[in-house]
Every structure is written in C-alpha cells, then in structure tokens.
Design a protein around this motif. Structure first.
Motif, short mmCIF file in Angstrom:
data_model
loop_
_atom_site.label_atom_id
_atom_site.label_comp_id
_atom_site.label_asym_id
_atom_site.label_seq_id
_atom_site.Cartn_x
_atom_site.Cartn_y
_atom_site.Cartn_z
N VAL A 1 0.84 -1.20 0.00
CA VAL A 1 0.00 0.00 0.00
C VAL A 1 0.87 1.24 0.00
O VAL A 1 0.60 2.21 -0.71
CB VAL A 1 -0.97 -0.02 1.20
N GLY A 2 1.95 1.22 0.79
CA GLY A 2 2.87 2.36 0.81
C GLY A 2 3.52 2.61 -0.53
O GLY A 2 3.70 3.76 -0.93
N ARG B 1 0.56 9.24 2.55
CA ARG B 1 -0.89 8.98 2.66
C ARG B 1 -1.24 8.31 3.99
O ARG B 1 -0.45 7.55 4.54
CB ARG B 1 -1.36 8.07 1.53
N ASP B 2 -2.47 8.57 4.44
CA ASP B 2 -2.98 7.91 5.63
C ASP B 2 -3.64 6.61 5.19
O ASP B 2 -4.69 6.62 4.55
CB ASP B 2 -3.99 8.81 6.34
N THR B 3 -3.02 5.50 5.53
CA THR B 3 -3.51 4.19 5.08
C THR B 3 -3.97 3.31 6.24
O THR B 3 -4.16 2.12 6.06
CB THR B 3 -2.40 3.45 4.29
N ARG B 4 -4.16 3.91 7.39
CA ARG B 4 -4.53 3.11 8.57
C ARG B 4 -5.82 2.33 8.36
O ARG B 4 -5.92 1.17 8.75
CB ARG B 4 -4.63 3.99 9.80
N GLU B 5 -6.82 2.97 7.78
CA GLU B 5 -8.11 2.30 7.60
C GLU B 5 -8.00 1.11 6.65
O GLU B 5 -8.54 0.04 6.92
CB GLU B 5 -9.15 3.29 7.08
N ILE B 6 -7.28 1.30 5.56
CA ILE B 6 -7.08 0.21 4.60
C ILE B 6 -6.36 -0.96 5.25
O ILE B 6 -6.75 -2.12 5.11
CB ILE B 6 -6.28 0.71 3.37
N GLU B 7 -5.31 -0.64 5.98
CA GLU B 7 -4.53 -1.69 6.63
C GLU B 7 -5.33 -2.39 7.73
O GLU B 7 -5.24 -3.61 7.89
CB GLU B 7 -3.24 -1.10 7.18
N LEU B 8 -6.12 -1.62 8.47
CA LEU B 8 -6.93 -2.21 9.53
C LEU B 8 -7.96 -3.19 8.97
O LEU B 8 -8.15 -4.28 9.51
CB LEU B 8 -7.63 -1.12 10.34
N VAL B 9 -8.60 -2.80 7.88
CA VAL B 9 -9.58 -3.70 7.25
C VAL B 9 -8.89 -4.98 6.77
O VAL B 9 -9.42 -6.08 6.96
CB VAL B 9 -10.30 -2.98 6.08
N HIS B 10 -7.72 -4.85 6.19
CA HIS B 10 -6.99 -6.02 5.73
C HIS B 10 -6.59 -6.92 6.90
O HIS B 10 -6.73 -8.15 6.82
CB HIS B 10 -5.75 -5.58 4.95
N ILE B 11 -6.12 -6.33 7.98
CA ILE B 11 -5.71 -7.11 9.15
C ILE B 11 -6.91 -7.82 9.77
O ILE B 11 -6.80 -8.99 10.17
CB ILE B 11 -4.99 -6.21 10.17
N VAL B 12 -8.05 -7.13 9.85
CA VAL B 12 -9.25 -7.77 10.42
C VAL B 12 -9.67 -8.94 9.55
O VAL B 12 -10.01 -10.02 10.05
CB VAL B 12 -10.39 -6.74 10.58
#
Length: 165
Positions: A101-102, A109-120
């Motif tokens: 993603v990076g 970029r703020d990618t926390r939401e994308i990464e959180l959804v992927h981790i969940v």
C-alpha cells in the motif's frame, strides 16, 4: 505514535523475558521471537525510504522459530501454538500489505483504515483456520503411520502447487 508503542512493547517484553528465563530452553524459545519482533518493527517503521520486505520476512521467520521452539520443548498447549503460528502469519501478511500500500499510494498517505480492514480480514481467516485445526485434532484415524502422514502432506503440497499455476 506507532514507533513509541513498538519501542515500549519491546522494552517491556525484554524486561519480562529476562526476569523469567531460568533454563536454556527458555532462552532458545524466547530470544528468536524477541529479535524477530524488533526486526519486524524495523521493517515497518523505516528510517529512510519504504519498508523492507526482506526484514518483514526475516522478522516473522524469527518469531515463527520461537513458536516452533515452544512446540518442540512442549512449553505451551496446542491451542496456544496454533494461535501463535496464525498470529505470525497475520503479522507477515500485514507487513507485506503495508509495504504494498505504501508503494502504491505513497508514504505520505494515511492508510490506517485500509490496513486495519486487511488485518481484520486476515485475522478472521486465521481464527477460522485455528478453530478448524482444533476441531480436526480429534477427528480421524489416530493409527496413521508417519510414512502415510508424510505422503499425505507431500500430496497436499503438490496439489496446491498444481492448482496455483
């Protein structure tokens, strides 16, 4: 903030680890995992450039070696080993995804939401896999010879390779 939490976690883990090690087997189980967590943190919070896939692989491999050593020394239950192994795979997948993603969106970029959804999502799959493994542990013939088990494992791996291409 992630860096501060990571450093605090590593310092806390080291403090607990070195006060609790009483035998050599404890060191063999603990040291690769702690070094692996540190290497994984270095991979995901890079000083320069983007994250390092090599460090993600090395870090998660070291953590997994710690999990395997715990299993070899019978230090934990089967359920704990399954959860630890699945968590190691989730950490590897999350690290690889974060680097991807990076690279695609850029470092700013703020990618926390994308990464959180992927981790969940990955965590949910890991949870189902762990529960299926726990359930299947008591199912099936218990008199299976080692040679039969090895041949079955080889057949499953070859089937997975054949289906991959």
């Amino acid at each position: 903030m992630v860096g501060v939490v990571g450093v605090a976690g590593i310092v806390g883990a080291l403090a607990v680890a070195f006060t609790g090690i009483t035998r050599l087997s404890g060191s063999i189980r603990l040291i690769p995992g702690l070094i692996g967590v540190f290497v994984l943190a270095l991979a995901l919070v890079p000083v320069r450039g983007t994250g390092s896939r090599t460090l993600v692989k090395v870090g998660t491999a070291l953590v997994f070696i710690g999990v395997l050593a715990s299993g070899i020394f019978n230090a934990v239950t089967l359920g704990t080993l399954l959860v630890a192994g699945a968590a190691t795979v989730v950490a590897w997948d999350a690290g690889e995804h974060a680097i991807n993603v990076g690279e695609h969106l850029g470092r700013g970029r703020d990618t926390r939401e994308i990464e959180l959804v992927h981790i969940v999502g990955t965590g949910a799959v890991a949870f189902v896999a762990v529960e299926a493994a726990k359930f299947s542990g008591g199912v099936g013939p218990s008199g299976l010879s080692l040679a039969s088990l090895v041949l079955l494992l080889v057949a499953v791996v070859l089937l997975a390779v054949a289906l991959h291409d």
